[in-house]
Motif scaffolding. Structure first.
Motif, PDB file in Angstrom:
ATOM      1  N   SER A  24      34.381 -19.180  -6.031  1.00  0.00           N
ATOM      2  CA  SER A  24      33.550 -18.685  -7.128  1.00  0.00           C
ATOM      3  C   SER A  24      32.826 -17.397  -6.730  1.00  0.00           C
ATOM      4  O   SER A  24      32.656 -16.495  -7.561  1.00  0.00           O
ATOM      5  CB  SER A  24      32.535 -19.753  -7.535  1.00  0.00           C
ATOM      6  N   GLY A  25      32.416 -17.301  -5.461  1.00  0.00           N
ATOM      7  CA  GLY A  25      31.807 -16.056  -5.007  1.00  0.00           C
ATOM      8  C   GLY A  25      32.780 -14.895  -5.062  1.00  0.00           C
ATOM      9  O   GLY A  25      32.414 -13.767  -5.440  1.00  0.00           O
ATOM     10  N   TYR A  26      34.037 -15.141  -4.699  1.00  0.00           N
ATOM     11  CA  TYR A  26      35.058 -14.103  -4.787  1.00  0.00           C
ATOM     12  C   TYR A  26      35.303 -13.708  -6.246  1.00  0.00           C
ATOM     13  O   TYR A  26      35.452 -12.524  -6.572  1.00  0.00           O
ATOM     14  CB  TYR A  26      36.350 -14.610  -4.154  1.00  0.00           C
ATOM     15  N   LEU A  27      35.309 -14.692  -7.136  1.00  0.00           N
ATOM     16  CA  LEU A  27      35.494 -14.406  -8.560  1.00  0.00           C
ATOM     17  C   LEU A  27      34.378 -13.522  -9.096  1.00  0.00           C
ATOM     18  O   LEU A  27      34.626 -12.572  -9.856  1.00  0.00           O
ATOM     19  CB  LEU A  27      35.548 -15.718  -9.337  1.00  0.00           C
ATOM     20  N   LEU A  28      33.146 -13.807  -8.697  1.00  0.00           N
ATOM     21  CA  LEU A  28      32.023 -12.984  -9.153  1.00  0.00           C
ATOM     22  C   LEU A  28      32.180 -11.543  -8.687  1.00  0.00           C
ATOM     23  O   LEU A  28      31.919 -10.598  -9.449  1.00  0.00           O
ATOM     24  CB  LEU A  28      30.710 -13.580  -8.622  1.00  0.00           C
ATOM     25  N   GLY A 153      27.014 -23.184 -11.200  1.00  0.00           N
ATOM     26  CA  GLY A 153      25.839 -22.735 -11.931  1.00  0.00           C
ATOM     27  C   GLY A 153      25.429 -21.320 -11.568  1.00  0.00           C
ATOM     28  O   GLY A 153      25.100 -20.505 -12.438  1.00  0.00           O
ATOM     29  N   ARG A 154      25.476 -21.022 -10.266  1.00  0.00           N
ATOM     30  CA  ARG A 154      25.075 -19.690  -9.812  1.00  0.00           C
ATOM     31  C   ARG A 154      26.024 -18.613 -10.324  1.00  0.00           C
ATOM     32  O   ARG A 154      25.590 -17.595 -10.910  1.00  0.00           O
ATOM     33  CB  ARG A 154      25.013 -19.682  -8.278  1.00  0.00           C
ATOM     34  N   VAL A 155      27.323 -18.809 -10.130  1.00  0.00           N
ATOM     35  CA  VAL A 155      28.302 -17.800 -10.531  1.00  0.00           C
ATOM     36  C   VAL A 155      28.468 -17.782 -12.047  1.00  0.00           C
ATOM     37  O   VAL A 155      28.566 -16.709 -12.659  1.00  0.00           O
ATOM     38  CB  VAL A 155      29.647 -18.070  -9.823  1.00  0.00           C
ATOM     39  N   GLY A 156      28.472 -18.963 -12.669  1.00  0.00           N
ATOM     40  CA  GLY A 156      28.569 -18.991 -14.124  1.00  0.00           C
ATOM     41  C   GLY A 156      27.395 -18.301 -14.792  1.00  0.00           C
ATOM     42  O   GLY A 156      27.567 -17.561 -15.775  1.00  0.00           O
ATOM     43  N   LEU A 159      27.880 -14.482 -14.317  1.00  0.00           N
ATOM     44  CA  LEU A 159      28.901 -13.930 -15.214  1.00  0.00           C
ATOM     45  C   LEU A 159      28.407 -13.888 -16.656  1.00  0.00           C
ATOM     46  O   LEU A 159      28.689 -12.926 -17.398  1.00  0.00           O
ATOM     47  CB  LEU A 159      30.174 -14.765 -15.119  1.00  0.00           C
ATOM     48  N   THR A 160      27.665 -14.898 -17.057  1.00  0.00           N
ATOM     49  CA  THR A 160      27.099 -14.888 -18.407  1.00  0.00           C
ATOM     50  C   THR A 160      26.105 -13.739 -18.571  1.00  0.00           C
ATOM     51  O   THR A 160      26.105 -13.036 -19.597  1.00  0.00           O
ATOM     52  CB  THR A 160      26.399 -16.228 -18.698  1.00  0.00           C
ATOM     53  N   GLY A 161      25.247 -13.558 -17.567  1.00  0.00           N
ATOM     54  CA  GLY A 161      24.300 -12.449 -17.626  1.00  0.00           C
ATOM     55  C   GLY A 161      24.990 -11.103 -17.666  1.00  0.00           C
ATOM     56  O   GLY A 161      24.558 -10.183 -18.387  1.00  0.00           O
ATOM     57  N   THR A 165      24.353  -8.653 -20.864  1.00  0.00           N
ATOM     58  CA  THR A 165      23.549  -7.448 -20.651  1.00  0.00           C
ATOM     59  C   THR A 165      24.314  -6.303 -19.998  1.00  0.00           C
ATOM     60  O   THR A 165      23.970  -5.134 -20.206  1.00  0.00           O
ATOM     61  CB  THR A 165      22.335  -7.779 -19.765  1.00  0.00           C
ATOM     62  N   GLY A 166      25.304  -6.613 -19.180  1.00  0.00           N
ATOM     63  CA  GLY A 166      26.029  -5.568 -18.482  1.00  0.00           C
ATOM     64  C   GLY A 166      25.223  -4.882 -17.402  1.00  0.00           C
ATOM     65  O   GLY A 166      25.521  -3.734 -17.031  1.00  0.00           O
ATOM     66  N   THR A 167      24.190  -5.563 -16.882  1.00  0.00           N
ATOM     67  CA  THR A 167      23.341  -4.969 -15.852  1.00  0.00           C
ATOM     68  C   THR A 167      23.199  -5.935 -14.687  1.00  0.00           C
ATOM     69  O   THR A 167      23.425  -7.145 -14.810  1.00  0.00           O
ATOM     70  CB  THR A 167      21.941  -4.655 -16.407  1.00  0.00           C
ATOM     71  N   SER A 168      22.769  -5.391 -13.544  1.00  0.00           N
ATOM     72  CA  SER A 168      22.533  -6.236 -12.377  1.00  0.00           C
ATOM     73  C   SER A 168      21.335  -7.151 -12.609  1.00  0.00           C
ATOM     74  O   SER A 168      21.298  -8.282 -12.115  1.00  0.00           O
ATOM     75  CB  SER A 168      22.308  -5.375 -11.133  1.00  0.00           C
ATOM     76  N   GLY A 169      20.357  -6.682 -13.392  1.00  0.00           N
ATOM     77  CA  GLY A 169      19.211  -7.529 -13.711  1.00  0.00           C
ATOM     78  C   GLY A 169      19.618  -8.741 -14.514  1.00  0.00           C
ATOM     79  O   GLY A 169      19.136  -9.860 -14.279  1.00  0.00           O
ATOM     80  N   GLY A 170      20.505  -8.549 -15.492  1.00  0.00           N
ATOM     81  CA  GLY A 170      20.994  -9.678 -16.260  1.00  0.00           C
ATOM     82  C   GLY A 170      21.782 -10.656 -15.401  1.00  0.00           C
ATOM     83  O   GLY A 170      21.685 -11.872 -15.583  1.00  0.00           O
ATOM     84  N   ALA A 171      22.559 -10.139 -14.449  1.00  0.00           N
ATOM     85  CA  ALA A 171      23.308 -11.008 -13.550  1.00  0.00           C
ATOM     86  C   ALA A 171      22.368 -11.852 -12.693  1.00  0.00           C
ATOM     87  O   ALA A 171      22.586 -13.060 -12.510  1.00  0.00           O
ATOM     88  CB  ALA A 171      24.225 -10.179 -12.667  1.00  0.00           C
ATOM     89  N   MET A 172      21.303 -11.239 -12.173  1.00  0.00           N
ATOM     90  CA  MET A 172      20.366 -11.998 -11.341  1.00  0.00           C
ATOM     91  C   MET A 172      19.574 -13.003 -12.168  1.00  0.00           C
ATOM     92  O   MET A 172      19.223 -14.079 -11.671  1.00  0.00           O
ATOM     93  CB  MET A 172      19.403 -11.039 -10.633  1.00  0.00           C
TER      94      MET A 172
END
Length: 448
Positions: A24-28, A153-156, A159-161, A165-172
């Protein structure tokens, strides 16, 4: 279920959970590289790397709690739960203080990403507590499921964020939400334990395990960082070879998880011997494959452009195999309460750094050779320390490891009872009464 079949099922469950987490980390990484601009992707990668460092206290928490629960199976879970929450609060406060420094060092401009990174630290640490409780009780099926669930949960969430949002903030933000959900699930899986007071010595146990595992994390990634420093032009080739080292290191990770709870009991010697043997066999398959199919593996991992580089992959696999063995030996020293032995890992970090920066830095082969020599010496030193510890306990007549986890207690030996339920001494005939020759008072008032 037979013991061997149950052990195989446990190993499969843990391996599946760890592989799901790594995949999952590789997928992210793959998805984020395609959705984000290069600058934003570099920012997210840096933040995820910081979060990886922030999981070290969770790893220390899991190790300390697992050893404690394995050594004291009847102990209430409240003190361990209180310890985990206290450490999570402390790590969150430390992360909040460190975030301005992280923003300056990594040139992060998204303040929201830093805030969500800070929020993620607490649930990640508590997840380490849940994993330690399950590992110590040897609930490995639930352990593997929780590892996979936390990664999902972490990677999902990330990816949803990214999609929203298309931003690193949304991902975090998605990462923080996902790990918070997995923490709630872990609380239910562990039986909804209620926090209780704990002794201050428990903090020292968790801190010692965390710093020892931090040394392992540094050593696992050190050669890649050093290669980037001394050989920037060919660091991409080295990164491809380092993938084989990671495979040889992570493939037998389930063995270390299964062995750890057994290092506090009377079966420690057998568990250690079997664990090291299985670990060597699994990592050895990676070494053999790298030696036999090197060019094909180079094309599989890095693409056709790396086939003509002439890079030998088997030294990388050997380095990863040594790291896997060193990890199990380090677990043994932590379980034995040997604080000085963990300094060997930090010494290995210093030695490898000195070798690469001082002498072995002209080619990728020299850098990985320095890493393999250092980790091989660490395995030899760890095995020697373990053998000396066994001989010392044997000379003292201890049944189990005399450590802070078991307090050196011996197993209670129960007397052998016969069919009647009595011990041999109880089956003896009662003693024959003997005549009492003590003087007695005269009868009828007569005197002698």
């Amino acid at each position: 279920m037979p013991v061997q079949q149950r052990a195989g099922w446990h190993a499969l469950a843990v391996t599946a959970g760890v592989m799901t987490s790594n995949a999952s980390g590789y997928l992210l990484t793959v998805v984020a590289a395609r959705l984000l601009a290069p600058f934003a992707f570099g920012e997210l990668s840096a933040l995820l790397a910081v979060l990886l460092v922030g999981t070290v206290p969770a790893m220390g928490m899991a190790t300390a709690v697992a050893l404690r629960v394995a050594a004291h199976p009847g102990e209430p879970r409240g003190p361990s739960t209180g310890l985990g929450i206290a450490v999570a609060v402390g790590m969150t406060a430390l992360a909040a203080v460190a975030m301005p420094l992280v923003a300056h060092a990594l040139h992060v401009t998204d303040v929201g990403a830093l805030v969500w990174l800070t929020v993620s630290v607490a649930p990640l640490t508590v997840n380490g507590l849940w994993l330690g409780l399950l590992q110590g009780r040897q609930r490995f099926a639930r352990y593997g499921a929780l590892v996979a669930g936390e990664a999902a949960g972490r990677v999902g969430g990330a990816l949803t964020g990214l999609a929203v949002t298309g931003t690193s903030g949304g991902a975090m933000a998605g990462v923080a939400t996902g790990v918070a959900v997995s923490t709630c699930v872990g609380w239910v899986v562990c039986g909804r334990p209620v926090p209780a007071r704990f002794r201050a010595a428990r903090l020292a146990e968790a801190a010692h395990a965390a710093q020892a595992l931090l040394a392992v994390v540094v050593l696992v990634n050190l050669d890649l960082v050093l290669a980037r420093h001394v050989l920037p032009a060919v660091s991409g080739q080295y990164a491809v070879g380092a993938v084989l080292a990671k495979i040889a290191y992570w493939l037998p990770h389930a063995v270390a998880v299964l062995v750890l709870p057994r290092l506090t009991g009377a079966g420690r010697k057998k568990a250690m011997t079997a664990g090291l043997a299985v670990c060597a066999a699994l990592s050895g398959t990676v070494v053999l494959a790298a030696a036999l199919f090197g060019p094909g593996l180079l094309a599989l991992v890095g693409g056709r452009s790396y086939v003509d580089s002439g890079l030998s992959l088997w030294p990388f696999a050997v380095n990863g195999a040594f790291l896997a063995l060193a990890h199990i030996l380090l677990f043994a020293r932590i379980a034995d309460g040997d604080r000085r032995a963990t300094l060997l890992t930090w010494l290995a970090v210093a030695v490898e750094t000195g070798l690469v920066l001082g002498w072995l830095n002209d080619s990728p082969g020299q850098v990985v050779g320095a890493a393999a020599i250092t980790t091989g010496a660490l395995v030899a030193a760890g095995a020697l320390v373990e053998l000396r510890g066994r001989r010392r306990k044997s000379s003292r007549g201890l049944d189990g490891p005399a450590s802070r986890w078991t307090h050196g207690r011996k197993a209670q030996v129960q007397p052998v009872r016969g069919p009647s339920g009595r011990t041999p001494s109880e089956n003896l005939d009662p003693p024959i009464p003997t005549k009492d020759f003590r003087r007695r008072p005269p009868r009828h008032g007569r005197t002698t």
